[in-house]
Design an enzyme around this catalytic site. Structure first.
Site, PDB file in Angstrom:
ATOM      1  N   SER A 265       0.839  -1.212   0.000  1.00 16.06           N
ATOM      2  CA  SER A 265       0.000   0.000   0.000  1.00 16.06           C
ATOM      3  C   SER A 265       0.868   1.254   0.000  1.00 16.06           C
ATOM      4  O   SER A 265       1.296   1.707  -1.072  1.00 16.06           O
ATOM      5  CB  SER A 265      -0.988  -0.048   1.159  1.00 16.06           C
ATOM      6  N   ARG A 266       1.155   1.792   1.172  1.00 14.32           N
ATOM      7  CA  ARG A 266       2.087   2.911   1.298  1.00 14.32           C
ATOM      8  C   ARG A 266       2.954   2.646   2.521  1.00 14.32           C
ATOM      9  O   ARG A 266       2.469   2.125   3.534  1.00 14.32           O
ATOM     10  CB  ARG A 266       1.343   4.243   1.472  1.00 14.32           C
ATOM     11  N   GLU A 295      11.355   6.640   0.677  1.00  9.95           N
ATOM     12  CA  GLU A 295      11.752   5.963  -0.568  1.00  9.95           C
ATOM     13  C   GLU A 295      12.690   6.856  -1.361  1.00  9.95           C
ATOM     14  O   GLU A 295      12.444   8.065  -1.433  1.00  9.95           O
ATOM     15  CB  GLU A 295      10.502   5.630  -1.396  1.00  9.95           C
ATOM     16  N   HIS A 317       9.134  -0.560  -4.693  1.00  5.06           N
ATOM     17  CA  HIS A 317       7.857   0.074  -5.099  1.00  5.06           C
ATOM     18  C   HIS A 317       7.533  -0.342  -6.544  1.00  5.06           C
ATOM     19  O   HIS A 317       7.493   0.489  -7.447  1.00  5.06           O
ATOM     20  CB  HIS A 317       7.912   1.604  -4.978  1.00  5.06           C
ATOM     21  N   ALA A 319       4.996  -2.854  -7.460  1.00  3.89           N
ATOM     22  CA  ALA A 319       3.803  -3.682  -7.645  1.00  3.89           C
ATOM     23  C   ALA A 319       3.047  -3.380  -8.934  1.00  3.89           C
ATOM     24  O   ALA A 319       2.474  -4.270  -9.546  1.00  3.89           O
ATOM     25  CB  ALA A 319       2.881  -3.557  -6.439  1.00  3.89           C
TER      26      ALA A 319
HETATM   27  P1  NAD Z   1      -9.269   1.996  -2.780  1.00  5.76           P
HETATM   28  O1  NAD Z   1      -9.531   3.397  -2.346  1.00  5.76           O
HETATM   29  O2  NAD Z   1     -10.144   1.354  -3.815  1.00  5.76           O
HETATM   30  O3  NAD Z   1      -9.270   1.009  -1.505  1.00  5.76           O
HETATM   31  C1  NAD Z   1      -8.748   1.344  -0.268  1.00  5.76           C
HETATM   32  C2  NAD Z   1      -9.656   0.737   0.792  1.00  5.76           C
HETATM   33  O4  NAD Z   1      -9.042   0.926   2.075  1.00  5.76           O
HETATM   34  C3  NAD Z   1     -11.038   1.405   0.852  1.00  5.76           C
HETATM   35  O5  NAD Z   1     -12.066   0.440   0.728  1.00  5.76           O
HETATM   36  C4  NAD Z   1     -11.061   2.048   2.223  1.00  5.76           C
HETATM   37  O6  NAD Z   1     -12.367   2.039   2.825  1.00  5.76           O
HETATM   38  C5  NAD Z   1     -10.108   1.151   2.992  1.00  5.76           C
HETATM   39  N1  NAD Z   1      -9.614   1.761   4.225  1.00  5.76           N
HETATM   40  C6  NAD Z   1      -9.497   3.069   4.547  1.00  5.76           C
HETATM   41  N2  NAD Z   1      -9.045   3.185   5.818  1.00  5.76           N
HETATM   42  C7  NAD Z   1      -8.877   1.941   6.297  1.00  5.76           C
HETATM   43  C8  NAD Z   1      -8.448   1.412   7.545  1.00  5.76           C
HETATM   44  N3  NAD Z   1      -8.089   2.209   8.568  1.00  5.76           N
HETATM   45  N4  NAD Z   1      -8.380   0.057   7.685  1.00  5.76           N
HETATM   46  C9  NAD Z   1      -8.741  -0.769   6.670  1.00  5.76           C
HETATM   47  N5  NAD Z   1      -9.204  -0.319   5.476  1.00  5.76           N
HETATM   48  C10 NAD Z   1      -9.253   1.016   5.295  1.00  5.76           C
HETATM   49  O7  NAD Z   1      -7.750   1.991  -3.262  1.00  5.76           O
HETATM   50  P2  NAD Z   1      -7.012   0.883  -4.152  1.00  5.76           P
HETATM   51  O8  NAD Z   1      -7.126   1.225  -5.581  1.00  5.76           O
HETATM   52  O9  NAD Z   1      -7.431  -0.459  -3.674  1.00  5.76           O
HETATM   53  O10 NAD Z   1      -5.503   1.175  -3.704  1.00  5.76           O
HETATM   54  C11 NAD Z   1      -5.105   1.054  -2.338  1.00  5.76           C
HETATM   55  C12 NAD Z   1      -3.763   1.704  -2.118  1.00  5.76           C
HETATM   56  O11 NAD Z   1      -2.738   0.881  -2.667  1.00  5.76           O
HETATM   57  C13 NAD Z   1      -3.576   3.038  -2.842  1.00  5.76           C
HETATM   58  O12 NAD Z   1      -4.104   4.107  -2.074  1.00  5.76           O
HETATM   59  C14 NAD Z   1      -2.089   3.139  -3.009  1.00  5.76           C
HETATM   60  O13 NAD Z   1      -1.539   3.865  -1.937  1.00  5.76           O
HETATM   61  C15 NAD Z   1      -1.606   1.690  -2.943  1.00  5.76           C
HETATM   62  N6  NAD Z   1      -1.022   1.221  -4.218  1.00  5.76           N
HETATM   63  C16 NAD Z   1       0.287   0.854  -4.264  1.00  5.76           C
HETATM   64  C17 NAD Z   1       0.836   0.379  -5.436  1.00  5.76           C
HETATM   65  C18 NAD Z   1       2.277  -0.054  -5.505  1.00  5.76           C
HETATM   66  O14 NAD Z   1       2.874   0.030  -6.569  1.00  5.76           O
HETATM   67  N7  NAD Z   1       2.847  -0.579  -4.444  1.00  5.76           N
HETATM   68  C19 NAD Z   1       0.054   0.276  -6.593  1.00  5.76           C
HETATM   69  C20 NAD Z   1      -1.276   0.658  -6.509  1.00  5.76           C
HETATM   70  C21 NAD Z   1      -1.811   1.127  -5.324  1.00  5.76           C
END
Ligand code: NAD
Length: 369
Positions: A265-266, A295, A317, A319
């Site tokens: 995620s982050r 990073e 980073h 994914a």
């Molecule tokens: P999204 O907004 O569809 O899903 C995120 C979910 O997290 C939502 O359903 C939200 O309700 C939930 N959430 C919020 N607070 C929470 C908490 N305290 N506990 C549990 N769940 C909680 O986003 P997505 O498209 O699924 O992407 C998620 C994250 O993944 C992005 O925000 C980004 O930071 C990260 N990401 C990383 C990469 C990478 O290359 N590593 C690639 C894509 C996305």
């Protein structure tokens, strides 16, 4: 088109830049692979550009937006996460920003799954053994064993786009699933997955009955063999359930000592100092990380400790870093294509010029009529 739009891109997004130029746009691309200094972004914005293409490395805040007052019309981010963009500032300056959700969902979820598999089955350690000529025999349990993924229980933390895609991948491995999301629960999806699981069992595709359910964070963490994190970075004040350091000493300690953690995620969602201790003192069995508090990962990070090397996988980073996902010019397939389309929508006034109707704009609330 009556006006020639001027755009600055803080990174090269490939062929999509040429397509913008073919539309008559004047596009300048920062030529280095590293992020440009913030001062350069401010200067470019001050020079009167209409659009700014950004990545998650570029801090976009009041200073940048003030520099573009009256001229900057859109910030188009090539990423789904936008924690580098200050949403409140963008709303105050009435600058829409776009992101590239959806097109990286499957790539990110499959990478999270591969990370977990590589960690649990010790692929990195096993390959090193072979390469270092330390593979001396076949033995039932020496020099080490890994853990199967199939049939185990996984906690999916965050069931948004990527979390749900991860559930789909895990279904193929007959995993039980504990889902946690305080803000969005997709019960229809979970019900459909349970139906698929039941069918696999009924038709003899899978021997054991498996299950999926929503639960609390505590139950998810205490019950899981694997934990995969799919939340946005939300700091204190940005949400009633912030995710900053969601994984800390307390939450890491309630995980099983045999459990593995994957974070795509982050970085700041995991307290890295606590995680390094968790691995060193074996509160958990292992962790695979794609993202970090800082990073690129600093040379003195405690996560680099050779003592935990066998159970700590560190990825750069990466994914979403798959060819089509990153660079396709098709907005329905590639981040680059979707980023360019988000920019075009705003600058060319698609959707009748109604920003709140544009699919890739994030901060629609600032433009609701
Ligand atoms: P999204 O907004 O569809 O899903 C995120 C979910 O997290 C939502 O359903 C939200 O309700 C939930 N959430 C919020 N607070 C929470 C908490 N305290 N506990 C549990 N769940 C909680 O986003 P997505 O498209 O699924 O992407 C998620 C994250 O993944 C992005 O925000 C980004 O930071 C990260 N990401 C990383 C990469 C990478 O290359 N590593 C690639 C894509 C996305």
């Amino acid at each position: 088109m009556s006006k020639k739009f001027r755009v600055f891109a803080t990174c090269d997004i490939g062929e999509s830049i040429d397509l913008l130029r073919q539309r008559g746009y004047e596009v300048e691309v920062y030529p280095q692979p590293e992020a440009p200094p913030k001062k350069l972004i401010v200067d470019k914005v001050k020079s009167g550009i209409d659009g700014l293409i950004t990545t998650l490395r570029d801090p976009i805040d009041a200073e940048v937006l003030e520099a573009g007052k009256g001229t900057l019309k859109v910030v188009a981010q090539i990423a789904v996460g936008f924690d580098n963009i200050n949403r409140a500032d963008a709303n105050r300056y009435k600058v829409p920003f776009t992101h590239t959700a959806d097109v990286l969902t499957e790539a990110t979820a499959e990478f999270a799954f591969f990370m977990l598999g590589a960690l649990a089955r010790k692929l990195w350690t096993a390959e090193h053994l072979t390469r270092n000529n330390q593979w001396g025999y076949w033995h039932p349990y020496l020099p080490f064993l890994g853990d199967e993924v199939t049939g185990k229980t996984i906690a999916i933390i965050g069931t948004g786009r990527i979390g749900l895609a991860m559930i789909k991948k895990c279904t193929g491995f007959d995993m039980n699933m504990l889902c946690y999301d305080p803000a969005y629960q997709n019960h229809d999806y979970v019900k459909a997955i349970q139906e698929m699981k039941d069918l696999r069992h009924a038709r003899g595709i899978c021997r054991e009955k498996t299950w999926i359910k929503y639960t609390t964070l505590e139950d998810a963490l205490t019950g899981a063999d694997f934990v995969s994190v799919h939340v946005p970075l939300l700091r204190e004040g940005e949400s009633t359930t912030p995710t900053y350091h969601l994984f800390n000493e307390r939450t890491l300690r309630i995980m099983k000592p045999t459990a593995y953690l994957a974070n795509t995620s982050r970085g700041p969602v995991v307290d890295e100092a606590a995680l390094a201790r968790a691995l060193k003192e074996k509160w958990i069995a292992g962790a695979a990380l794609d993202v970090y508090e800082k990073e690129p990962l600093p040379p003195d990070s405690p996560l680099r400790d050779p003592e935990i090397e066998d159970r700590c996988r560190l990825l750069p980073h990466f994914a979403s870093a798959a060819r089509i996902t990153r660079l396709s010019t098709d907005p329905n397939k590639g981040m680059a294509g979707r980023c360019a389309q988000g920019l075009i929508d705003v600058l060319e006034g698609n959707y009748g010029g109604d920003v709140s109707k544009m699919p890739y704009v994030v901060n629609k609330e600032a433009f609701a009529k």
